[in-house]
Motif scaffolding. Sequence first.
Motif, mmCIF file in Angstrom:
data_model
loop_
_atom_site.group_PDB
_atom_site.id
_atom_site.type_symbol
_atom_site.label_atom_id
_atom_site.label_comp_id
_atom_site.label_asym_id
_atom_site.label_seq_id
_atom_site.Cartn_x
_atom_site.Cartn_y
_atom_site.Cartn_z
ATOM 1 N N ARG A 40 0.669 -1.143 -0.164
ATOM 2 C CA ARG A 40 -0.044 -0.104 -0.024
ATOM 3 C C ARG A 40 0.798 1.361 -0.359
ATOM 4 O O ARG A 40 1.008 2.388 -0.261
ATOM 5 N N ILE A 85 -13.545 -0.076 -9.982
ATOM 6 C CA ILE A 85 -14.781 -1.314 -10.105
ATOM 7 C C ILE A 85 -16.162 -0.548 -10.353
ATOM 8 O O ILE A 85 -16.422 0.602 -9.931
ATOM 9 N N ILE A 100 -19.583 2.460 -9.695
ATOM 10 C CA ILE A 100 -19.684 4.658 -8.363
ATOM 11 C C ILE A 100 -18.730 4.862 -9.150
ATOM 12 O O ILE A 100 -17.928 4.968 -10.007
ATOM 13 N N GLU A 120 -14.619 7.933 -5.909
ATOM 14 C CA GLU A 120 -14.428 7.292 -5.559
ATOM 15 C C GLU A 120 -13.850 5.736 -5.569
ATOM 16 O O GLU A 120 -12.904 4.867 -5.236
ATOM 17 N N LEU A 144 -10.081 4.632 -3.082
ATOM 18 C CA LEU A 144 -10.139 3.300 -2.971
ATOM 19 C C LEU A 144 -9.320 2.561 -1.699
ATOM 20 O O LEU A 144 -9.417 2.033 -0.837
ATOM 21 N N PRO A 145 -7.775 2.705 -2.503
ATOM 22 C CA PRO A 145 -6.582 2.360 -1.830
ATOM 23 C C PRO A 145 -6.739 2.961 -0.794
ATOM 24 O O PRO A 145 -5.884 2.372 0.480
ATOM 25 N N ALA A 146 -6.781 3.997 -0.326
ATOM 26 C CA ALA A 146 -6.333 4.750 0.695
ATOM 27 C C ALA A 146 -7.700 4.780 2.046
ATOM 28 O O ALA A 146 -7.846 5.300 3.190
ATOM 29 N N TYR A 147 -8.550 3.954 0.974
ATOM 30 C CA TYR A 147 -10.084 4.190 2.483
ATOM 31 C C TYR A 147 -9.560 3.529 3.431
ATOM 32 O O TYR A 147 -9.716 3.538 4.611
ATOM 33 N N THR A 148 -8.280 2.221 4.400
ATOM 34 C CA THR A 148 -8.079 1.513 4.627
ATOM 35 C C THR A 148 -7.078 1.698 5.829
ATOM 36 O O THR A 148 -6.450 1.163 6.490
ATOM 37 N N THR A 149 -6.279 3.005 5.145
ATOM 38 C CA THR A 149 -5.224 3.607 5.979
ATOM 39 C C THR A 149 -5.633 4.470 7.450
ATOM 40 O O THR A 149 -4.952 4.891 7.699
ATOM 41 N N GLY A 150 -7.353 4.802 6.953
ATOM 42 C CA GLY A 150 -7.498 5.782 8.112
ATOM 43 C C GLY A 150 -7.593 7.162 8.097
ATOM 44 O O GLY A 150 -7.347 7.942 9.044
ATOM 45 N N GLU A 151 -7.604 7.209 7.173
ATOM 46 C CA GLU A 151 -7.006 9.028 6.773
ATOM 47 C C GLU A 151 -8.197 9.151 6.985
ATOM 48 O O GLU A 151 -9.294 8.692 6.460
ATOM 49 N N LYS A 152 -8.874 10.583 7.275
ATOM 50 C CA LYS A 152 -9.478 11.270 7.343
ATOM 51 C C LYS A 152 -10.811 11.303 5.971
ATOM 52 O O LYS A 152 -10.107 11.972 4.639
ATOM 53 N N HIS A 153 -12.254 11.295 5.539
ATOM 54 C CA HIS A 153 -12.709 11.068 4.807
ATOM 55 C C HIS A 153 -12.806 12.453 3.824
ATOM 56 O O HIS A 153 -12.600 12.290 2.556
ATOM 57 N N LEU A 191 -9.106 12.911 2.382
ATOM 58 C CA LEU A 191 -8.711 11.970 1.246
ATOM 59 C C LEU A 191 -9.341 12.560 0.477
ATOM 60 O O LEU A 191 -8.882 12.437 -1.278
#
Lengths: 228, 377
Positions: A83, A96, A99, A103, A107-116, A119
Motif C-alpha cells: 500500500r 469498480i 461507483i 470513489e 479506494l486504496p486509501a480507505y483502509t489507511t484511516g485517513e480522514k474522509h 482523502l
Amino acid sequence: MVELKNITKVFNRNRPDEFTALEDVSLLVEERKVTVFKGPSGSGKTTLLSIVGAMAKPTSGRVLVGAREITSLPERFLTEVRRRTFGFIFQQFHLIRGISALENVMLPAYTTGEKHAALRERALRLLELFGLSAKARARVEWLSGGEAQRVTIARALVNDPKVIIADEPTAHLDTKLSKDFLGIMERLNAEAKTILIASHDPLVYESTMVDHIIEMRDGRIRGSGPAE
Amino acid sequence: MSLHERHRNIIDFALSSLGRRWKKNLALTVVYAFVVFTLASVVFFTEAVKSEARAVLRGAPEIVVQRLMAGRHDLIPESHIDVLRKITGTRQVQGRLWGYYFEPSTGANYTVVASGEPPLEPGTIAIGQGVARTLNAGEGDLIPLKGSKGDYASFEVVRVFSHESELVSSDLIEMHADDLRAFFGVPEDYFTDITLKVRNEKELVVVADKIRRLLPDTRPILRDEILRTYDSLFDWRSGLLLVIFAGAVAAFVIFAWDKATSLSMEERREMGVLKAVGWETSEVIAMKSWEGIIISLAAFFGGTVLAYVHVFFSSAFIFEPVLKGWAVLYPRFQLVPQIDPYQVLALFFLTVVPYTVATVIPTWSAATVDPDSIMRL
C-alpha cells in the motif's frame, strides 16, 4: 530500491498442471528510473511484477524492498508495504463499476484511516491533474478508454507510492492514448517516482524516457541493459 | 489516521456497494423483514395476551368450587357454602350465578352473569362491546332474550362496558341475580359455582384437598391452574401459527442462504481489486460483513417495528383468527404495548446472527484469494 535474489515461482506445485513461471531470477530495480520488462506473452513479466510489487510471494528466493526483506512477512505487513510503496496500473484497468471515478481513486486509501474529507480533497486534486475534474462524479463505466486509464493512474497515485507498476498499460489504447500515457509516466518519473512497466509494445520499450530494459523469455531474464 | 476513520470509510464503501446492487438487496431486505415481522408479531401478541390474561386473573378468586354430576359441571347447592366457610383459612366464600346464552340470529355465544355490587335493577342489563356490536344495541335499547321456558323477556341496556375491559367483557351480559335465576330456571337455593379466597396462598393446595375430602361431589379449580391453561393455550396457538409460517421461514432461509453465500463473479472480481490495491483480507471481510449487518439490522428493525405497530396498534389483524380463536365475538381491544427484552434479544440472535455469519463464510473464502490473481484476469 527493490532487489530480487534467486526468485523462483511455481504455480500448482505438486499437481499435474504444475507450471514454473519464474526460474532463478535475480534483479535490482533502480530508484527513480524507468524500467521496462519486455518479452512475449507467458514469459513471466506479470508474475515478476506481482512479486516485485509484494502482491505474490515467491516459491523460493528473497525479495528486499529498501533494506527490508519482505519475503517472510505475514500478509498484514506485506499489504502495508504494498500500500505504501507501490501503485498499480492494470492492463484491464480493474476499476469498480457502479461507483464514481472519485470513489475509485479514493479506494486504496480507505483502509489507511485517513480522514474522509482530506482523502477526498487529495483524490480530486489527482483527477484534476489528469484533466478529469469534470468526470469526478461520473460512473467509471461511462468513461472512455483513455479516461478510465487516467482514473487508474490517479488511483495508483493516491497513496503517494514510490514505485508505479504498470502491466501492459497500452494493450487497449490507440497510438495517441499510448503516447499520452507515456507522457504521464515521464512526468511522474520527473517527480522522482520509480516506474516499472511490463510491455511488448515497441511504442513503450522504444520510448526515450526508458532507462533500462529487461528482456524475458520462458520465466528467465534473457537480457538486460540500458535503453538505446 | 484512526481506526474509527478506517471503519467509517469501510462502512461508506459497504453502503455504496449495497446501493450498486440495490434491487437484489432490497428484495432480500423485504423478504427478510417479512420473516422478522411474522416471528415478532407472534411473539409480541402471544406474550401481550398472556400477560393481559394474567393481569385479569390476578384479581380472580383463588379457588372456584364446581359441583360435578356424572363427570359434568352441575349446579351447586347453597348448603355447600356453609361447609366451605368452616374450612380453616378460607374467607369470602360466595356463590356465583352465570351461564351461556346462544343467540341463533347472530350465531354468538354470550356469557350471562349475575351483577355484583352494586346490583343492577331488575329488568336491566349491562353488556360488553362484542354483544353491543352483534346485537347492534346501545344504552337505552330493549333487548329480547329467549329464556329457558321458551318465552322472551326484554331487558333494557343501561350500560355498555368500556373498550378498555373488552378482552374480558366482550361477550358479557350482566343482569340482576333474580332475573338470571328466572331466565335460566336456576332454583333459589342453587348457584353455578362457589368462589373462595384463602388467607395464606401457601395453603391453597391444602385447602383444595380439604374441599375434595369434605365435598366429594365437587372439584376445586385453582387460579394457577387457569393461568397455566391460558399459557399453554396461547403457546399452542402461537406454535400452530409458527408451523404455518415455517414454510415462509424455510423459503427465506433458502433464499437468504443462496444470496448470502453465492458471491457473483463481479463481487469476486471486486474483492480481488480491493486486495490488489492494498486492502487486507480482514478489511475485505469487514466490508462484506458490514453489508450483511446493514441488511440484517435494517430488516430486523423494520420487521420488529412493523410487528409492534401490527400487534399493538392494529390488533394483530393479520392472524387474529388463529390467536384469538374462531368465535363470532372477536374482542376488539388494544393490547398494552410491552416488550420483553429477552424475547427481542432471542429474535435478534435467531435472525441477524445466522444471516451475518452466512455472509462471512463465502466472503472469507473469496477474500483469501491472492491479490495478484486480478493481474491474470
